[in-house]
Design an enzyme around this catalytic site. Structure first.
Site, PDB file in Angstrom:
ATOM      1  CG  HIS A  30      41.675  51.941  46.158  1.00  0.00           C
ATOM      2  ND1 HIS A  30      41.585  52.043  47.527  1.00  0.00           N
ATOM      3  CD2 HIS A  30      41.763  53.215  45.692  1.00  0.00           C
ATOM      4  CE1 HIS A  30      41.596  53.312  47.877  1.00  0.00           C
ATOM      5  NE2 HIS A  30      41.711  54.040  46.785  1.00  0.00           N
TER       6      HIS A  30
ATOM      7  CB  SER B  50      52.678  21.661  39.592  1.00  0.00           C
ATOM      8  OG  SER B  50      51.815  20.759  40.241  1.00  0.00           O
TER       9      SER B  50
ATOM     10  CE  LYS C 163      50.209  26.499  38.437  1.00  0.00           C
ATOM     11  NZ  LYS C 163      50.011  26.132  39.841  1.00  0.00           N
TER      12      LYS C 163
ATOM     13  CD  GLU D  26      54.224  31.604  44.341  1.00  0.00           C
ATOM     14  OE1 GLU D  26      53.706  30.933  45.254  1.00  0.00           O
ATOM     15  OE2 GLU D  26      54.238  31.249  43.154  1.00  0.00           O
TER      16      GLU D  26
END
Length: 516
Positions: free
Chosen positions: A213, A334, A340, A347
């Site tokens: 969970h 970025s 970043k 992803e």
């Protein structure tokens, strides 16, 4: 029979490199790691000519009963050569086997057969040299090759389509292509398995929180967690190999749908193309798409597994977790935020799973309401399949690349381990070993956790007196069960996260995958 198909024999799959490049940093290593060529390019060396309709336009091979040419709009809408030229090698293989069978059965002469084989070799050379002119007015890969063969050798080429329809021809090509695609994907699966096992070997003994969970649950060895993905991938490979077995039956000779009255030998062509046997029912042979539905279903399950791996590593690379650091070579930045460093490949693995699942849904919907036997709708089965394959190969390859370029942050992980009472279930096992029923043990440990929460401490920080206040059965040996290291040592069931069990699993995979 081997010589019949030698010039086009079981080659590795050919796809566009653009299909497998997920970010610029990984491009070079991905290209070098793929084990097949890139002839089927999205930007092919050979041009596809968009032929305009005119009074002098070439008559269709099927045009005998027609008095008018199709309109430009129909020509453009119905052509498939823009994508099914990817089947050229398999189409030539099938035509060589078919021509040789026709000669053996006395349906064409040996001289005609030899002319056909030489012509097909020449066409294949032209295609691979980027000199072949694909024409949309010739509709598809089959008619482009047959018309070109007629241009090269003349009259004998007109005999090649004896006892054959494009219906059985395209299914033969497509099964051959999918068969090779499966072999390529299985090799890519194995490369990812090897990368994961090597990553496990580099991180021996590292304990990480196990989650249910998305909440802290129990301690597990990182090696155990990585091997869970290896197990999933093994099932993926098994599904593909099972699919390949069912796929490997030959539709060639089924013709349009009813077979033929000519004395062909379907067993000869099936053997020449390394199929198990001819398909038994000619109607089924030209209408069946179960093989590709099953194939894309297997790909979708692979995509789900890779998406779950991607999600886990994206989370673990975040500041909130900080468990892994990807190298710069598999990260991106970025355009506005200078600080970043993003795990973009994983992803995109997560994102591209949607494409693979969508390809399956497209094909399921395509086949949903079709009557027997062949319908032109089925022309639409190629693009989702091609996309599914090149996407899944890309996902597998970039996942392996990412696995080879991440570091687990041991100190950060160790600092994270005390939170969450990961040893609570092991403490319940201690009580069970003291002959206390599990449900009672569960309740006692729950109260111990509540006490720790109120004191802001861990279970191993409770004094023996505090534990005995919950149940007098507690003794000094309880501390041998507390703490994540002790908890790991207590796991002993087959397949568990215990050190001995994981070592055995790891050695098994090292041997199976041939890792030195």
């Amino acid at each position: 029979m081997e010589s019949l198909v030698s010039a086009s024999s079981r080659t590795q799959l050919l796809f566009s490199p653009a299909a497998v490049l997920f970010n610029q940093a990984a491009t070079h290593s991905l290209r070098s790691s793929l084990s097949f060529n890139y002839t089927y390019s999205a930007e092919p060396k050979h041009k596809t000519v968009l032929c305009k309709m005119s009074a002098s336009k070439e008559v269709k091979l099927w045009g005998g009963r027609f008095e008018e040419s199709v309109t430009d709009a129909v020509e453009k809408f119905t052509e498939s050569i823009s994508y099914d030229k990817a089947l050229y090698k398999h189409d030539i293989m099938g035509s060589k086997a078919h021509a040789s069978m026709l000669a053996k059965q006395g349906l064409i002469s040996d001289s005609d057969k030899n002319s056909i084989l030489r012509g097909l070799d020449e066409i294949e050379r032209q295609i691979e040299a980027g000199k072949f002119m694909w024409r949309t007015d010739r509709e598809d890969v089959h008619m482009n090759i047959e018309a070109a063969l007629t241009d090269i050798i003349g009259e004998p080429a007109k005999k090649l389509h004896t006892a054959r329809s494009r219906n059985d021809q395209v299914l033969t090509d497509f099964r051959l292509w999918c068969r090779d695609a499966i072999d390529t994907i299985v090799r890519s699966i194995q490369r990812l398995q090897v990368a994961l096992v090597k990553l496990a070997l580099k991180n021996e003994g590292l304990i990480v929180p196990g989650y249910t969970h998305l909440q802290r649950a129990q301690p597990v060895l990182l090696q155990h967690l990585l091997l869970a993905y290896v197990e999933q991938l093994e099932r993926d490979a098994g599904r593909l190999q099972d699919c390949r077995v069912r796929m490997n039956f030959c539709p060639l000779g089924a013709c349009a749908l009813a077979g033929t009255g000519l004395p062909i030998d379907r067993f000869m062509t099936a053997e020449a193309l390394e199929f198990t046997a001819p398909m038994r029912n000619s109607i089924d042979a030209v209408s069946d798409r179960d093989f590709v539905l099953e194939f894309l279903s297997a790909n979708s399950i692979i995509a789900i597994h890779l998406s779950r791996l991607g999600e886990e590593w994206v989370l673990w690379a975040s500041e909130e977790f900080g468990f892994i650091t990807p190298s710069d070579s598999v990260s991106t930045g970025s355009s506005i935020m200078p600080q970043k460093k993003n795990p973009d490949p994983m992803e995109l693995v997560r994102g591209k799973s949607a494409r693979v699942i969508g390809d399956l849904v497209t094909l399921l919907t395509l086949c949903k309401g079709l009557p027997l036997a062949y319908n032109r709708d089925l022309q639409e089965d190629k693009e989702p399949t091609f996309d599914s394959v090149k996407t899944i190969v890309g996902m597998l390859e970039v996942s392996a690349e990412f696995a080879q370029n991440i570091t687990f942050n041991v100190e950060r992980i160790k600092k994270a381990l005390p939170a969450g009472y990961l040893d609570a279930t092991t403490l319940a096992d201690y009580l069970v070993n003291k002959q206390i029923p599990f449900r009672t043990s569960h309740d006692i440990v729950g109260k111990a956790v509540a006490l720790c929460v109120s004191k802001e401490c861990q279970l191993q920080d409770l004094s023996l007196d505090e534990m005995r206040s919950l149940n007098p059965v507690f003794d000094k040996d309880v501390y041998e069960y507390l703490g994540v290291e002790n908890a790991i040592r207590k796991f002993s069931s087959f397949g568990s996260t215990g050190s001995a069990c994981v070592t055995e699993q790891l050695h098994s995979w090292v041997a199976k995958l041939g890792i030195n």
